[in-house]
Design an enzyme around this catalytic site. Structure first.
Site, mmCIF file in Angstrom:
data_model
loop_
_atom_site.group_PDB
_atom_site.id
_atom_site.type_symbol
_atom_site.label_atom_id
_atom_site.label_comp_id
_atom_site.label_asym_id
_atom_site.label_seq_id
_atom_site.Cartn_x
_atom_site.Cartn_y
_atom_site.Cartn_z
ATOM 1 C CB CYS A 98 -19.421 53.038 -34.840
ATOM 2 S SG CYS A 98 -21.018 53.382 -34.094
ATOM 3 C CG HIS A 147 -23.249 50.206 -38.955
ATOM 4 N ND1 HIS A 147 -23.068 50.433 -40.310
ATOM 5 C CD2 HIS A 147 -22.894 51.368 -38.328
ATOM 6 C CE1 HIS A 147 -22.637 51.671 -40.481
ATOM 7 N NE2 HIS A 147 -22.518 52.259 -39.304
ATOM 8 C CG ASP A 164 -23.477 52.328 -31.300
ATOM 9 O OD1 ASP A 164 -23.221 53.506 -31.627
ATOM 10 O OD2 ASP A 164 -24.395 51.663 -31.822
ATOM 11 N NE ARG A 214 -26.523 54.972 -42.043
ATOM 12 C CZ ARG A 214 -25.655 55.511 -41.185
ATOM 13 N NH1 ARG A 214 -25.946 56.652 -40.576
ATOM 14 N NH2 ARG A 214 -24.501 54.925 -40.942
ATOM 15 C CD GLN A 266 -18.202 51.983 -37.725
ATOM 16 O OE1 GLN A 266 -18.795 52.927 -38.197
ATOM 17 N NE2 GLN A 266 -16.917 52.032 -37.404
ATOM 18 N NE ARG A 281 -18.065 52.844 -42.065
ATOM 19 C CZ ARG A 281 -19.241 53.442 -41.850
ATOM 20 N NH1 ARG A 281 -19.441 54.120 -40.733
ATOM 21 N NH2 ARG A 281 -20.238 53.332 -42.709
HETATM 22 N N1 NVA Z 1 -26.472 52.191 -33.294
HETATM 23 C C1 NVA Z 1 -26.346 53.472 -33.955
HETATM 24 C C2 NVA Z 1 -25.187 53.470 -34.889
HETATM 25 C C3 NVA Z 1 -24.903 54.805 -35.531
HETATM 26 C C4 NVA Z 1 -23.771 54.765 -36.516
HETATM 27 C C5 NVA Z 1 -27.620 53.826 -34.672
HETATM 28 O O1 NVA Z 1 -28.209 52.945 -35.311
HETATM 29 O O2 NVA Z 1 -28.052 54.973 -34.582
HETATM 30 N N1 CP Z 2 -20.504 55.364 -37.690
HETATM 31 C C1 CP Z 2 -21.379 55.806 -38.612
HETATM 32 O O1 CP Z 2 -21.994 55.034 -39.357
HETATM 33 O O2 CP Z 2 -21.507 57.144 -38.655
HETATM 34 P P1 CP Z 2 -22.625 57.963 -39.451
HETATM 35 O O3 CP Z 2 -23.948 57.609 -38.830
HETATM 36 O O4 CP Z 2 -22.258 59.397 -39.259
HETATM 37 O O5 CP Z 2 -22.596 57.552 -40.886
#
Ligand code: NVA
Ligand code: CP
Length: 306
Positions: free
Chosen positions: A263, A128, A224, A101, A131, A291
Site C-alpha cells: 500500500c 484501511h 505493509d 483518517r 486501500q 486509490r
Molecule cells: N499499516 C500502515 C498503513 C499505512 C498506509 C499504518 O497504519 O501506518
Molecule cells: N497507502 C496509504 O494510505 O498511503 P498514505 O498513508 O500516504 O495515505
C-alpha cells in the site's frame, strides 16, 4: 438510509462488485462523472500523516465536480477536545460526505452515527478499507477476477491492512492467507467475521506463522510496513518480523504469474526488498493510482445509495 464505509464488510459482496465495476468504468472515463456538481463539499480530515490518501481524495473529489475540504483534524477541528458527536453534527450541516483518517475505530463509528451524511474510513488503527478497494481493482485488472484467487499477506498480521485484507478479500471471494509470527496474529474476532463472509462467497481465510507456506501458489503477495503510524518498539518489531520479508526467495513459492502489492509507504530492506518493489511482479504503482479511481467510485456509489 445514509450509507457509510467504515470497514470492509460494510459492503456486501454484490455491493463491493458494483463499486469495483464503477471504478473500472470511471478509470476509463476519468472526467465523465460529476455527482458532486454544485459544487457539493466533502470534508477530508486527517489525524495522522498521509500522502496517497490526501492527494487521491483531493484530486478525486475535484474530478467529481465537488469541493474538497482538506482539514488537519488535530490542529483545527478536534484540537480543542470537542466531542466527536458535536463535530459530526456541525459537519453534517455543511458538507455532503466526510472522509476521516484517525486512530480509534470507535471515533469514526461515532462520527457516522451523528453526521447524517456518508462517512468513509480513510484508515483507522483497525482497518484501511479504501486501500483494499484499490488493491482489488488492481487484482481485477491483472487477473480479470478476484474470486478463487489466493492472496497471501505476510508481515504484521494484527494491523489495519491485514484486517482489511481478511474482510475485503473474503468479500471478493478470495482465499486470504495471513502469515505473521506469534504476537502479530490477526484479531480473532475479525478473523471469525472474515471466515463467515468467506463461507458465503466461496473464499477462505487462514492465519499461519510461516511465510513460505502462506505464499505457496499465491496469485497475490502483499505486505505493509512493520511499524504502523502510532506504534513504538520499532527495532523489536523489525527483528520479530524479518522472517516475513517479501523477497525473491519467498516469491519462488508463489504462482508463476504472481503479483506483489504494497500500500506504501514502503521501507526497502525491511518488509520488502528493493528488488521486489522495483521488479517485474510489482503492481504497486497501479495500486497507488487506483486509490483515486476506487475512492471516486465509492463516493459516487455512497451518494447514490443515500
Ligand atoms: N499499516 C500502515 C498503513 C499505512 C498506509 C499504518 O497504519 O501506518
Ligand atoms: N497507502 C496509504 O494510505 O498511503 P498514505 O498513508 O500516504 O495515505
Amino acid at each position: 438510509m445514509t450509507r457509510h464505509f467504515l470497514k470492509d464488510d460494510d459492503l456486501t459482496p454484490e455491493e463491493q462488485a458494483e463499486v469495483l465495476d464503477l471504478a473500472a468504468a470511471m478509470k476509463k472515463d476519468r472526467f465523465g462523472y460529476r455527482p458532486f456538481e454544485g459544487p457539493q463539499s466533502v470534508a477530508v480530515l486527517f489525524d495522522k500523516p498521509s500522502a496517497r490518501t490526501r492527494v487521491s481524495f483531493h484530486t478525486g473529489i475535484g474530478e467529481l465536480g465537488g469541493l474538497p475540504l482538506i482539514v488537519d483534524g488535530v490542529s483545527t477541528l478536534m484540537g480543542r477536545g470537542e466531542p466527536t458527536e458535536d463535530i459530526a453534527r456541525v459537519l453534517g450541516r455543511q458538507v455532503s460526505a466526510i472522509v476521516w483518517r484517525t486512530s480509534g475505530q470507535e471515533l469514526i463509528e461515532t462520527m457516522a452515527a451523528h453526521a447524517g451524511v456518508p462517512v468513509v474510513n480513510a484508515l483507522t488503527d483497525d482497518y484501511h478499507p479504501c486501500q483494499i478497494l484499490a488493491d482489488l481493482q488492481t487484482v481485477r485488472e491483472r487477473f480479470g477476477r478476484t474470486a478463487g484467487l489466493t492472496l497471501a499477506y505476510t508481515g504484521d498480521g494484527a494491523n489495519n491492512m491485514a484486517h482489511s485484507y481478511l474482510l475485503g478479500g473474503a468479500t471478493a471471494g478470495m482465499h486470504v492467507r495471513i502469515a505473521a509470527p506469534p504476537g502479530y496474529q490477526p484479531d480473532a474476532v475479525i478473523l471469525g467475521r472474515a471466515a463467515a463472509i468467506a463461507a458465503r462467497t466461496g473464499g477462505s481465510v487462514v492465519a499461519l506463522s510461516d511465510a513460505a507456506a502462506a505464499v505457496q501458489g499465491a496469485h497475490v503477495v502483499a505486505t505493509d510496513t512493520w511499524v504502523s503510524m502510532g506504534q513504538d518498539g520499532k527495532e523489536r518489531r523489525i527483528a520479530d518480523l524479518m522472517p516475513c520479508q517479501v523477497n525473491d526467495e519467498l516469491l519462488e513459492h508463489a504462482d508463476a504469474e504472481a503479483i506483489v502489492l504494497h500500500c506504501l509507504p514502503a521501507y526497502r530492506g525491511h518488509e520488502i526488498t528493493a528488488e521486489v518493489l522495483e521488479g517485474p511482479r510489482s503492481a504497486v504503482w497501479d495500486q497507488a493510482e487506483n486509490r483515486l479511481h476506487a475512492q471516486k467510485a465509492l463516493l459516487h456509489w455512497l451518494m447514490s445509495e443515500t
